[in-house]
Scaffold this active site. Structure first.
Site, PDB file in Angstrom:
ATOM      1  N   LYS A 133       0.806  -1.418  -0.194  1.00 18.34           N
ATOM      2  CA  LYS A 133       0.067   0.019   0.205  1.00 18.34           C
ATOM      3  C   LYS A 133       0.779   1.229   0.218  1.00 18.34           C
ATOM      4  CE  LYS A 133      -4.399  -1.537   1.829  1.00 18.34           C
ATOM      5  NZ  LYS A 133      -5.280  -1.219   3.171  1.00 18.34           N
TER       6      LYS A 133
ATOM      7  N   ASP B 165     -10.613   3.277   1.529  1.00 14.81           N
ATOM      8  CA  ASP B 165     -10.980   2.517   2.936  1.00 14.81           C
ATOM      9  C   ASP B 165     -11.856   3.651   3.613  1.00 14.81           C
ATOM     10  OD1 ASP B 165      -9.739   0.063   2.621  1.00 14.81           O
ATOM     11  OD2 ASP B 165      -7.886   0.847   3.312  1.00 14.81           O
TER      12      ASP B 165
END
Length: 317
Positions: A102, A138
């Site tokens: 990420k 997210d």
């Protein structure tokens, strides 16, 4: 899943297929799902074979009539650069990213969305005519889940978050961008406490929200913050795995009935914290909504279609 090797930056596919990633060649209007025009999307992580994303996105593609397939690939730091370059080479729709990719992936994309810049991590790459744009869905997933399932808007709300990891940061950033009046995070005091504190407080400096980080051991301050908060989010692992049955709060009396209690854990579906919230009549929600909506956000970025979430929930039962 399709296991892969790379040769000159290109993927060579092997026919090792597990049940989770298998593609059914159903007929749609007399044509098979796989065609010469079929686009590819994927999941880059290590491990990758556990992911439910292929089942969710492939079901979404089929329901929306999108000529695309989604596969999981085991990608780590050793082959991440070549894997991301293959998004361009193979003209993929894009990919989702998970650990350990990420943060490292940021170096290999052309542009970052606003929330991705503030978070410092991406979980979605969109191929926009050869230009790779990194997003972090997210926090967006959390905000959408709250709006759709809890029927609460983040704007002008105070949020107390237990934990200060990646999920907590994504929620903090998106909440600040959505106009939350204050976000307070509780983190255990260790050698990284001051670094994390400064990092989170920068989010407040770059937005219109107040962002504070407090020692998790300061229970008196936690009680005061919860009394003036509209939302409590558990972003720790307390309540799952070996910690199942435990609560991240020292006492259930810290809760109040007007507090929306969200536990990002979704296995088990109902953690000890959520049980305690329900006992006093507080609205209680697990992390399944956030998981679904962050995936739906990526789906929309790639296809401009709304993912039909009503046909996805059985995947997590």
């Amino acid at each position: 899943m399709f296991s892969t090797k790379t040769l000159g930056g290109f993927f060579i596919f092997h026919d090792k297929i597990n049940k989770q990633n298998s593609i059914t060649l159903d007929n749609q209007g007399g044509q098979s799902v796989i065609s010469g025009k079929t686009k590819l999307a994927g999941f880059f992580a290590n491990p990758a074979e556990h992911s439910l994303s292929p089942r969710m996105h492939n079901r979404g593609f089929q329901a929306c009539g999108v000529d695309a397939v989604y596969l999981a690939f085991e990608v780590d730091q050793t082959n991440l650069a070549r894997a991301i370059e293959s998004i361009r080479t193979l003209d993929m729709l894009g990919v989702n990213l998970s650990m350990p990719n990420k943060t490292t992936a940021i170096a290999y994309v052309d542009e970052l969305s606003q929330e991705a810049q503030l978070i410092g991590a991406i979980n979605t790459i969109v191929n926009q005519n050869g230009k790779l744009i990194g997003y972090n869905t997210d926090g967006i997933g959390f905000v959408k889940a709250m709006a759709e399932t809890a029927k609460i808007k983040i704007k002008d709300k105070k949020i107390t978050i237990l934990g200060a990891g990646g999920a907590a940061k994504a929620i903090t950033v998106q909440a600040a961008l959505e106009g939350a009046r204050e976000v307070v995070l509780y983190k255990r005091k260790n050698e990284r406490f001051l670094t994390v504190k400064r990092d989170f407080e920068k989010i407040g400096e770059q937005t219109d929200s107040i962002v504070r980080v407090v020692d998790y051991a300061d229970e008196e301050q936690l009680v005061r913050d919860l009394q003036t908060s509209e939302l409590l989010v558990n972003a720790t692992d307390i309540g799952m795995g070996t910690k199942e049955g435990q609560s991240p709060l020292a006492k259930a009396t810290f809760l109040h009935e007007n507090l929306f209690v969200i536990d990002l854990i979704y296995s088990p579906r109902k953690t000890q914290l959520l049980k305690e919230a329900e006992k006093i009549g507080a609205p209680a929600f697990n992390g399944l909504g956030m998981l679904l909506y962050q995936g739906a956000t990526a789906f929309h970025l790639w296809t401009n279609h709304e993912m039909p979430l009503d046909i996805m929930k059985d995947l997590f039962e």
